[in-house]
Design an enzyme around this catalytic site. Structure first.
Site, mmCIF file in Angstrom:
data_model
loop_
_atom_site.group_PDB
_atom_site.id
_atom_site.type_symbol
_atom_site.label_atom_id
_atom_site.label_comp_id
_atom_site.label_asym_id
_atom_site.label_seq_id
_atom_site.Cartn_x
_atom_site.Cartn_y
_atom_site.Cartn_z
ATOM 1 N N ASP A 170 -5.289 6.404 1.777
ATOM 2 C CA ASP A 170 -5.635 5.023 1.473
ATOM 3 C C ASP A 170 -7.005 4.741 2.085
ATOM 4 O O ASP A 170 -7.280 5.133 3.215
ATOM 5 C CB ASP A 170 -4.573 4.100 2.079
ATOM 6 C CG ASP A 170 -4.687 2.662 1.613
ATOM 7 O OD1 ASP A 170 -5.783 2.071 1.760
ATOM 8 O OD2 ASP A 170 -3.688 2.105 1.124
ATOM 9 N N HIS B 119 0.811 -1.219 0.000
ATOM 10 C CA HIS B 119 0.000 0.000 0.000
ATOM 11 C C HIS B 119 0.843 1.267 0.000
ATOM 12 O O HIS B 119 0.529 2.222 -0.717
ATOM 13 C CB HIS B 119 -0.941 -0.008 1.204
ATOM 14 C CG HIS B 119 -2.086 -0.959 1.066
ATOM 15 N ND1 HIS B 119 -3.398 -0.548 0.980
ATOM 16 C CD2 HIS B 119 -2.123 -2.310 0.989
ATOM 17 C CE1 HIS B 119 -4.195 -1.604 0.859
ATOM 18 N NE2 HIS B 119 -3.437 -2.676 0.868
#
Length: 361
Positions: free
Chosen positions: A120, A20
């Protein structure tokens, strides 16, 4: 610490696990390059920042991009299970750690407070920090949709434990956008991942599903120019003719970009939906867990089956193999077109910049 309305300060917040952080850093660099007059702060944990390549941490030409550590609580040593480190990090961020990191970013920017968070989607607590939140979903759009309507699906069709049971092959025709997928393709449930990691992921995705529809200013999917990883160039080499993969969303985008047909072996999460899309929607590959033999029985991944699939994708003369190769080239041309200066993905990136840098009173 008031923010200057004429000088946007955007905090790009990473979820510091798995792949990520590098993906969010690519987002930060793309935004910083596209908006040189704005300030961008990349927020992640010290450990996550240390794991990024040195060339990424000191980005050439991005003088408006800086790095800020997000505090963590508890034992973050390697001996601590990943699921527990994820849990502790989320608890710390929810408990004020993200807000403190944003304040630190403002101090480092000369007193210009953060005016927008690009976070995110797993960092959904960004919805509560008092500035607009643009969520970045690093997977495919259909998987995100499945999570958002997940409670309705569970109530209507099955529980998580029944995804691979009697109703597993039923199509989700009652749900717009998901009608080509089967129940067993859904990105929640066992799928080979259980125990504490499954519990933590279910918690994170549940918060995404609740917060994103009501609180996100916009949602960005990671398909903008410059966001593909360096290894995507490997698939664009003319010597590469097939791609055997777990069918993560990043792998699917790389295969499209390279014009390479895929042989997919999904394991968990959104990989089953991605493999289904590759084999049945976009038709530029096959999936080992699909009923490709026409009899409803999944094609198992064996050494012989892999050799057969790769040979077919590379040079098979059967109609299906020729169509997959042709379709892969068509998709590659669409990607190239989308990334042209007037292409759809480039326009979306410009809209992304407009949203996060918008002047707010």
């Amino acid at each position: 610490m008031p923010s200057s309305p004429s000088h946007p300060h955007v905090a790009v917040v990473a979820f510091p696990f798995s792949s990520h952080a590098p993906k969010l850093l690519a987002v930060a660099r793309a935004l910083a390059t596209a908006a040189p007059s704005a300030t961008f702060s990349f927020l992640s944990t010290a450990d996550s920042l240390a794991r990024l390549p040195a060339t990424a941490v000191v980005p050439a030409g991005n003088n408006n991009l800086r790095f800020v550590e997000v505090p963590t609580d508890g034992d973050q040593e390697e001996t601590c299970p990943v699921w527990r480190r994820m849990e502790m990090f989320v608890e710390a961020a929810e408990g004020g750690g993200l807000r403190r990191a944003m304040e630190a970013a403002g101090d480092a920017a000369g007193g210009v407070a953060v005016s927008c968070v690009v976070g995110d989607a797993f960092m959904s607590m960004a919805a509560e920090v008092g500035v607009p939140w643009v969520a970045v979903w690093t997977g495919g759009p259909c998987a995100l949709l499945a999570h958002i309507v997940g409670d309705a699906i569970r109530k209507d069709i099955c529980d998580d434990d029944d995804l691979h049971g009697a109703s597993g092959d039923e199509l989700l025709t009652s749900y717009p956008g998901l009608g080509s997928y089967r129940v067993r393709d859904l990105p929640f449930g066992g799928g080979g991942v259980g125990g504490d990691m499954h519990r933590v992921m279910t918690m994170l995705l549940g918060r995404v599903a609740r917060r994103l529809p009501r609180a996100a200013t916009a949602v960005a999917i990671n398909a903008f120019p410059g966001l593909f990883p360096p290894d995507a160039a490997v698939l664009r080499h003319p010597a590469v003719g097939a791609f055997v993969t777990h069918s993560g969303w990043g792998a699917v985008l790389e295969a499209m970009s390279g014009g390479v047909p895929m042989a997919c072996r999904p394991f968990f999460g959104d990989q089953h939906m991605n493999a289904r899309a590759v084999a049945r929607l976009w038709c530029f590959g096959m999936a080992f867990d699909d009923d490709n033999d026409g009899g409803g029985k999944p094609s198992m991944m064996t050494r012989g089956r892999v050799a057969e699939a790769v040979a077919s994708l590379l040079a098979g003369e059967e109609e299906g193999a020729r169509m997959m190769r042709a379709r892969a080239r068509e998709l590659q041309a669409m990607v190239v077109s989308a990334f042209e200066p007037d292409g759809g993905s480039t326009k979306n990136l410009h809209k992304f910049v407009e949203i996060v840098c918008a002047r707010r009173v």
